[in-house]
Design an enzyme around this catalytic site. Structure first.
Site, PDB file in Angstrom:
ATOM      1  N   LYS A 141      -9.685   0.116  -5.366  1.00  0.00           N
ATOM      2  CA  LYS A 141      -9.877   0.158  -4.133  1.00  0.00           C
ATOM      3  C   LYS A 141     -10.616   1.437  -3.691  1.00  0.00           C
ATOM      4  CE  LYS A 141      -8.215   1.852  -0.535  1.00  0.00           C
ATOM      5  NZ  LYS A 141      -6.600   3.089  -0.048  1.00  0.00           N
TER       6      LYS A 141
ATOM      7  N   ASP B 228       1.323   2.733   2.908  1.00  0.00           N
ATOM      8  CA  ASP B 228       0.615   4.044   3.048  1.00  0.00           C
ATOM      9  C   ASP B 228       1.850   5.464   3.449  1.00  0.00           C
ATOM     10  OD1 ASP B 228      -1.121   5.166   2.780  1.00  0.00           O
ATOM     11  OD2 ASP B 228      -2.533   5.536   4.444  1.00  0.00           O
TER      12      ASP B 228
ATOM     13  N   HIS C  84     -10.120   1.543   2.248  1.00  0.00           N
ATOM     14  CA  HIS C  84     -10.112   2.539   3.240  1.00  0.00           C
ATOM     15  C   HIS C  84     -11.060   2.526   4.414  1.00  0.00           C
ATOM     16  CE1 HIS C  84      -8.452   6.080   5.189  1.00  0.00           C
ATOM     17  NE2 HIS C  84      -9.839   6.413   4.842  1.00  0.00           N
TER      18      HIS C  84
ATOM     19  N   HIS D  72      -4.556  -0.241   6.671  1.00  0.00           N
ATOM     20  CA  HIS D  72      -4.063   0.592   6.862  1.00  0.00           C
ATOM     21  C   HIS D  72      -4.626   0.263   8.599  1.00  0.00           C
ATOM     22  CE1 HIS D  72      -6.997   2.950   5.416  1.00  0.00           C
ATOM     23  NE2 HIS D  72      -5.469   3.459   4.258  1.00  0.00           N
TER      24      HIS D  72
ATOM     25  N   HIS E  42       0.888  -1.648   0.097  1.00  0.00           N
ATOM     26  CA  HIS E  42       0.164   0.035   0.016  1.00  0.00           C
ATOM     27  C   HIS E  42       0.706   1.423   0.194  1.00  0.00           C
ATOM     28  CE1 HIS E  42      -3.698   2.260   1.270  1.00  0.00           C
ATOM     29  NE2 HIS E  42      -2.479   3.212   1.530  1.00  0.00           N
TER      30      HIS E  42
HETATM   31  O1  DOR Z   1      -3.055   9.258   5.937  1.00  0.00           O
HETATM   32  C1  DOR Z   1      -3.424   9.494   4.819  1.00  0.00           C
HETATM   33  N1  DOR Z   1      -2.639  10.310   3.211  1.00  0.00           N
HETATM   34  N2  DOR Z   1      -4.265   8.485   4.370  1.00  0.00           N
HETATM   35  C2  DOR Z   1      -4.680   8.296   3.482  1.00  0.00           C
HETATM   36  O2  DOR Z   1      -5.528   7.703   3.298  1.00  0.00           O
HETATM   37  C3  DOR Z   1      -4.766   8.918   2.291  1.00  0.00           C
HETATM   38  C4  DOR Z   1      -3.164   9.556   1.889  1.00  0.00           C
HETATM   39  C5  DOR Z   1      -2.300  10.699   1.014  1.00  0.00           C
HETATM   40  O3  DOR Z   1      -2.882  10.183  -0.204  1.00  0.00           O
HETATM   41  O4  DOR Z   1      -2.165  11.103   1.285  1.00  0.00           O
HETATM   42 ZN    ZN Z   2      -3.330   5.337   1.582  1.00  0.00          ZN
END
Ligand code: DOR
Ligand code: ZN
Length: 349
Positions: A104, A252, A141, A179, A18
């Site tokens: 997703k 992430d 998510h 996550h 991810h």
């Molecule tokens: O903290 C995050 N940033 N969580 C997410 O789900 C998306 C990600 C982003 O794309 O910046």
């Molecule tokens: Zn993410």
């Protein structure tokens, strides 16, 4: 293989299940950090506009491949951003052609660039049925977005309101609960069958919500889902280091420049790609679970996705690694995860 000593650890090359690369100059700047460590990565589609069809994903994949440093073997695995208008045929065709590895599900407005996400999970049924039939992995998510739900409860509420139903209605669908941040999610995944798994980020293993809010607001510890209280962090650490094949690595990593983090309305996301593996390894060492590191980082993910493990390996060695306070990206500043700290392992050349 067991060439390991207390100061050197060799494992199969890991993958990141991810990851956010963004696009353009930022993407070209961050791809080398990931390609240095990982053989493959599941690339998130939340660009602006989002990657909703196979043709867009194929072009995005080519742009990423062009940014991989010469001589480095790295494969981006592309995902389809599900919307209320997703065409199951395009998704299935894209998967059959090897363009899409997964799709997703962002609940609409859950996080960065998710405004085009799914407004009503129930309406996604035809797409999920097709994914189940074709064996296409669903990455979720898992947070509800309702204003009346406390931000710290949004993951647990998603399980109750949506995830249980999806899994009951599509029992053979492969689902990655991404996550995860709560003991509730750990327990839920453990109690599901083998077609439900979860990724865990390094930050949710290292910090609880105090790190975001104590001693002044700490924007570089802010991501979504937000870190929760300590009991949840401990449950995540136990799950990640347990050896269970249901839990695997997904950073992430979400690059945002310093100027959009340190502002009156800062973006969610932690840029952990530069030292991701070293960050995870610190957790496994602290938990006395180095023997389970390879499973989490390199074996459980491919097994879940039905892909071979990477052919080559990577060696980590004990060393003091100072993490810079900031890095340069597109001529601007970006703050890496662990900025200003010293880590205890580095990737050997
Ligand atoms: O903290 C995050 N940033 N969580 C997410 O789900 C998306 C990600 C982003 O794309 O910046
Ligand atoms: Zn993410």
């Amino acid at each position: 293989m067991n060439t390991n000593t207390p100061n050197r650890l060799t494992i199969r090359r890991p993958d990141d299940w991810h990851l956010h690369f963004r696009d353009g100059d930022i993407m070209r700047g961050v791809v080398p950090y990931t390609a240095r460590q990982f053989g493959r990565a599941i690339v998130m589609p939340n660009l602006s506009p989002p990657v909703t069809i196979a043709a867009m994903a194929a072009e995005y994949r080519d742009r990423i491949l062009a940014a991989v440093p010469a001589g480095v073997d790295f494969t981006p695995l592309m995902t389809c951003y599900l919307t209320d208008a997703t065409d199951p045929d395009d998704l299935a065709r894209g998967a059959a052609q090897g363009i899409f590895t997964a799709a997703k599900l962002y609940p609409a407005n859950a996080t960065t660039n998710s405004a085009h996400g799914v407004s009503d999970v129930a309406k996604l049924a035809p797409v999920l049925a097709r994914m189940e039939a074709e064996g296409i992995v669903l990455c979720i998510h898992g947070e509800v977005t309702d204003n009346d739900i406390d931000v710290f409860d949004r993951e647990a509420e998603f399980i109750a309101r949506h995830l249980r139903g999806i899994i009951a209605d599509f029992p053979n669908l492969k689902v990655v609960f991404e996550h995860i941040t709560t003991a509730d999610a750990v327990e839920f995944v453990q109690n599901c069958g083998p077609n439900v798994a979860a990724t865990i980020t390094p930050q949710h293993l290292h910090i609880n919500r105090n790190a975001m809010l104590v001693g002044g607001i700490q924007p570089h510890n802010y991501c979504l889902p937000v870190a929760k209280r300590e009991t949840h962090r401990l449950a995540l650490r136990a799950a990640a280091t347990s050896g269970s094949p249901k839990f695997f690595l997904g950073t992430d990593s979400a690059p945002h420049l310093r100027k959009v983090k340190e502002t009156s309305c800062g973006c969610a996301g932690i840029f952990n790609a530069p030292f991701a593996l070293e960050s995870y390894l610190a957790v496994f060492e602290e938990e006395g679970a180095l023997e389970h590191f390879e499973g989490f980082a390199s074996l459980h993910g491919p097994a879940f996705y039905g892909l071979p493990v990477n052919a080559d390996s990577i060696t980590l060695e004990r060393a003091e690694v100072p993490v810079p306070d900031s890095l340069e990206l597109t001529g601007e500043d970006i703050v890496p995860w662990h900025a200003g700290q010293t880590l205890g392992w580095r990737i050997a050349d």
